[in-house]
Design an enzyme around this catalytic site. Structure first.
Site, PDB file in Angstrom:
ATOM      1  N   ASN A  94      -5.998  37.086  16.207  1.00  0.00           N
ATOM      2  CA  ASN A  94      -6.520  37.769  15.031  1.00  0.00           C
ATOM      3  C   ASN A  94      -7.981  37.388  14.777  1.00  0.00           C
ATOM      4  O   ASN A  94      -8.560  36.567  15.471  1.00  0.00           O
ATOM      5  CB  ASN A  94      -5.668  37.384  13.825  1.00  0.00           C
ATOM      6  CG  ASN A  94      -5.550  35.886  13.685  1.00  0.00           C
ATOM      7  OD1 ASN A  94      -4.744  35.273  14.381  1.00  0.00           O
ATOM      8  ND2 ASN A  94      -6.367  35.276  12.852  1.00  0.00           N
ATOM      9  N   ASP A 114      -4.101  38.801   9.966  1.00  0.00           N
ATOM     10  CA  ASP A 114      -3.571  37.828  10.938  1.00  0.00           C
ATOM     11  C   ASP A 114      -2.528  38.478  11.853  1.00  0.00           C
ATOM     12  O   ASP A 114      -1.625  37.820  12.359  1.00  0.00           O
ATOM     13  CB  ASP A 114      -2.985  36.584  10.241  1.00  0.00           C
ATOM     14  CG  ASP A 114      -2.642  35.462  11.212  1.00  0.00           C
ATOM     15  OD1 ASP A 114      -3.288  35.381  12.276  1.00  0.00           O
ATOM     16  OD2 ASP A 114      -1.723  34.669  10.914  1.00  0.00           O
ATOM     17  N   MET A 164       0.514  11.370  12.919  1.00  0.00           N
ATOM     18  CA  MET A 164      -0.257  11.503  11.676  1.00  0.00           C
ATOM     19  C   MET A 164      -1.744  11.335  12.007  1.00  0.00           C
ATOM     20  O   MET A 164      -2.164  10.285  12.473  1.00  0.00           O
ATOM     21  CB  MET A 164       0.208  10.429  10.680  1.00  0.00           C
ATOM     22  CG  MET A 164      -0.640  10.330   9.415  1.00  0.00           C
ATOM     23  SD  MET A 164      -0.590  11.834   8.398  1.00  0.00           S
ATOM     24  CE  MET A 164      -2.087  11.588   7.430  1.00  0.00           C
ATOM     25  N   ARG A 198       4.786  24.440  23.540  1.00  0.00           N
ATOM     26  CA  ARG A 198       5.856  25.364  23.888  1.00  0.00           C
ATOM     27  C   ARG A 198       6.264  25.338  25.362  1.00  0.00           C
ATOM     28  O   ARG A 198       7.281  25.945  25.715  1.00  0.00           O
ATOM     29  CB  ARG A 198       5.464  26.780  23.464  1.00  0.00           C
ATOM     30  CG  ARG A 198       5.417  26.949  21.953  1.00  0.00           C
ATOM     31  CD  ARG A 198       5.063  28.349  21.555  1.00  0.00           C
ATOM     32  NE  ARG A 198       3.730  28.691  21.995  1.00  0.00           N
ATOM     33  CZ  ARG A 198       2.600  28.399  21.346  1.00  0.00           C
ATOM     34  NH1 ARG A 198       2.646  27.743  20.198  1.00  0.00           N
ATOM     35  NH2 ARG A 198       1.436  28.736  21.833  1.00  0.00           N
TER      36      ARG A 198
HETATM   37 CA    CA Z   1      -3.577  33.352  13.391  1.00  0.00          CA
END
Ligand code: CA
Length: 714
Positions: free
Chosen positions: A294, A339, A680, A155
């Protein structure tokens, strides 16, 4: 001039498609448009705390959220509600070797820096788009096996002094020379034996570089953040987010305090809390704010069987930036089990609330409540739902705790709640405009079904390199008719109410930018970029860019011209599954596009959306292989190739792939990593039975569309 889209798969790098690796990725980006001179590579001013904290400076975009405040508000106003209709493409750079593009470009002294697929960092002339340098951390060479955890995109990057900082998929933190992109130092931030990964932007402050990691869903994770010396890369301090085994002693008093809020043998399950995104520094108060993750696993009944708040899960934790000492925390979801992490961006502002000037931080975490918190001491000022919330009725202002709805915790192994693991808001950046007083939130509206069917809670053990959270989840439905939607909403953080809202069809829409020109910019999952009047939400300008957008725009100025720039490349967790449809792997050209008021460059149109047709073939599915194959696929492959084979474009749709028909080639790709340069992963540990099982499962999916399970994500 040959068509930029003429060769196979939209790529001008055939050797990459063949799995052959050029020594230098010179085939890569190519720019069209822009005028101007060749940029001399002069990295310009030294970037420090003063520069990063200067909200009034307008030309640059020096940090992830532009400045330390993370407001993503620019004082530039050449592009405004009156002029924006003249916005056109100033230049664009084709990025044929890239795939998912989710990052925020940075701009300093007329040079734009960005990170793309496989963590390649590029510097370009911000006025002409001309490439200045490129750096490739060669993730696939370093860690082809480890690429099975996390994603190939990142990001953002950070600037400090004369350096650029990036963190790699496989856990390295690196410093580059801003002038030439040469590696200055590199340090490993994770135990390479553990399935941890990085998709976030490093945070710099006071000569330190901070990074966390992800991996909560794929092993017994214990989250932490680490600060390193920006000049040398030496470790400065580390803060653990959840307590370890008390028998080993606690690292600090904060961990001893946190341990009081856990039950059972939580350390056997790691506990979680991984900080993979939101980090904000306030230079005035000299506090660092960490958004925490979480639980690991998600189900609290397994992780901490007799309950407890489970500090410091799903919290904002304030730390002393000099030594990482705990200062205070606010936990939004005590004992979380859905979560509901608090990793979303943390935005600082000075607000007048009930006649009093307050230094606040604002966050719209996954759980659906918008929090305004006094950032001097962590006290809760207000919290109201910014999206439908069914797991709690409200936040009790006397205790600062949510009041949960009975049975929301899937006590009997099943429940539908809103929001869910996708969040009511995920990592897509929100922005705050001090002139309108509004926060612009890319919002997700979904109902989520949690199920423990087939999960043996008594015998459950943490996974290792595969998704298993002791509960599975799925978004209920797939379209607007099913209630799966998104929205851009303008939220008044003082009154805690919605001021305007733009309903959106797709739920996975990118982050926002707001400016002193009275505008809000946001791309959409459907490939269009929009500018709205920041006060009213009225449409001011739009352009179709022909490919789902997942990155937020930035704005900057060079020689008196204001530019708006963004990366165009459908990506992120929400792009791994189906839903949007048609942004198929390798079809549309990935791009960096810059707009200005006098921009008039025509971009070649993108190929239309294509949903790959499943490949017809003579393949006898052996049903006895489906149980093992389905489980292996959904827990190791589905995260990128899509749950139930429904690929969203981040990776090929295997139901349409001839490779699946060829056992030898399929095994070679998995076992030997022959496509690792394309992102991959190599799976050396997969047995013959598992590999055969995956092939049969994929072919079974061709004949039974929609028959598979959901993938781990988030
Ligand atoms: Ca998570």
């Amino acid at each position: 001039m040959p068509s930029l889209l003429s060769s196979a798969g939209g790529s001008r790098c055939p050797w990459l498609l063949l799995g052959l690796v050029p020594l230098v990725a010179a085939c890569d980006a190519e720019t069209r448009g822009g005028g101007g001179d060749t940029g001399s590579i002069d990295a310009g001013v030294y970037i420090d705390d003063v520069a990063l904290g200067n909200d009034a400076e307008s030309e640059d975009w020096l940090a992830y959220g532009r400045t330390y405040s993370e407001q993503r508000f620019s004082p530039l106003d050449q592009v405004n509600t009156e002029t924006v209709m003249d916005l056109g493409v100033a230049w664009y750079m084709d990025l044929p070797a890239d795939r998912g593009l989710v990052s925020t470009p940075l701009v300093a002294d007329g040079i734009l820096y960005f990170i793309g697929s496989m963590n390649r960092v590029r510097a370009v002339d911000a006025a002409s788009g001309e490439m200045l340098w490129e750096y490739d951390p060669r993730v696939w060479e370093v860690a082809a096996d480890r690429m099975r955890a996390g994603w190939e995109h990142n990001r953002g990057i950070a600037l400090w002094g004369d350096k650029v900082y990036l963190a790699t998929w496989d856990g390295r933190l690196q410093a580059l020379d801003r002038e030439n992109g040469e590696l200055v130092w590199s340090t490993m931030t994770v135990d390479p034996d553990l399935p941890l990964y990085i998709t976030g932007a490093p945070k710099v402050f006071k000569g330190k570089v901070l990074i966390g990691n992800g991996g909560t869903e794929i092993h017994a994770a214990r989250g932490y953040v680490t600060a390193y010396d920006a000049e040398t890369g030496e470790e400065d301090w580390r803060f653990w987010i959840v307590p370890g085994n008390p028998a080993d002693g606690f690292e600090n008093e904060a961990m001893a305090m946190a341990a009081e809020t856990w039950t059972g043998e939580w350390w056997e399950f790691g506990g979680g809390g991984n900080a993979w995104h939101g980090f904000t520094y306030d230079p005035e108060l000299d506090q660092l704010y960490i958004g925490t993750g979480n639980g690991s696993p998600w189900d609290q009944k397994v992780r901490s069987p007799d309950g407890g708040d489970n500090l410091f899960l799903t919290s904002i934790v304030a730390l002393d930036p000099d030594d990482g000492e705990y200062l205070w925390h606010y936990q939004n979801t005590p004992g979380e089990t859905w979560d509901f992490n608090a990793n979303m961006d943390i935005v600082l502002a000075d607000l007048e609330i009930e006649g009093e000037a307050r230094k606040v931080l604002m966050q719209a975490p996954k759980n659906g409540f918008f929090y305004v918190i006094d950032r001097t001491d962590g006290s809760l000022i207000s919290a109201e739902p910014y999206s439908p919330v069914t797991w709690a009725t409200h936040v009790d202002m006397a205790t600062g705790r949510p009041v949960e709805v009975p049975d929301a915790r899937y006590e009997d192994g099943h429940q539908i709640v809103s929001p869910g693991p996708a969040g009511a808001h995920n990592w897509h950046a929100m922005s705050y405009n001090p002139e309108t007083g509004l926060v612009y939130i890319p919002t997700i509206h979904v109902n989520t079904e949690f199920s423990q069917e087939g999960v043996d809670l008594e015998a459950w053990e943490s996974p290792f390199w595969r998704g298993d959270m002791a509960v599975s989840w799925a978004i209920v439905g797939s379209s607007r008719e099913d209630g799966v939607t998104g929205a851009l909403q303008a939220w008044d953080p003082v009154r805690q109410e919605r001021v305007w809202e733009i309903p959106l069809d797709g739920f996975w829409n990118p982050g926002t930018l707001t400016t002193a020109g009275g505008l809000v910019f946001q791309g959409r999952a459907d490939g269009t970029l929009w500018a709205y009047d920041a006060a009213t939400g009225e449409t001011a300008w739009t352009m179709d860019l022909g490919l789902g957008i997942s990155a937020p725009p930035v704005t900057y100025s060079v020689d008196g011209t204001q530019y708006v720039a963004l990366l165009v490349g459908w990506g992120g967790g929400g792009a791994s599954g189906g839903g949007e449809g048609g942004w198929s792997y390798g079809q549309q050209m990935r791009r960096l596009v810059a707009f200005s008021l006098d921009g008039s460059v025509d971009m070649p149109p993108q190929p239309p959306r294509v949903v790959p047709e499943p490949l017809k073939a003579d393949f006898a599915v052996d049903e006895s292989r489906l149980a093992l194959g389905g489980d292996t696929y959904e827990r190791t492959c589905g995260v990128c190739h899509g749950g139930g084979g429904d690929a969203g474009g981040m990776a090929p749709d295997l139901r349409a792939s001839p490779v699946v028909l060829d056992a030898e080639q399929f095994t070679d790709i998995l076992r030997n990593g022959s496509r690792a340069p394309l992102g991959m992963p190599r799976f050396q540990g997969l047995g013959d039975e598992e590999i055969e099982g995956i092939r049969h499962y994929i072919r079974w999916l061709v004949e039974n569309p929609g028959g598979g399970g959901s993938a781990a994500a988030g």
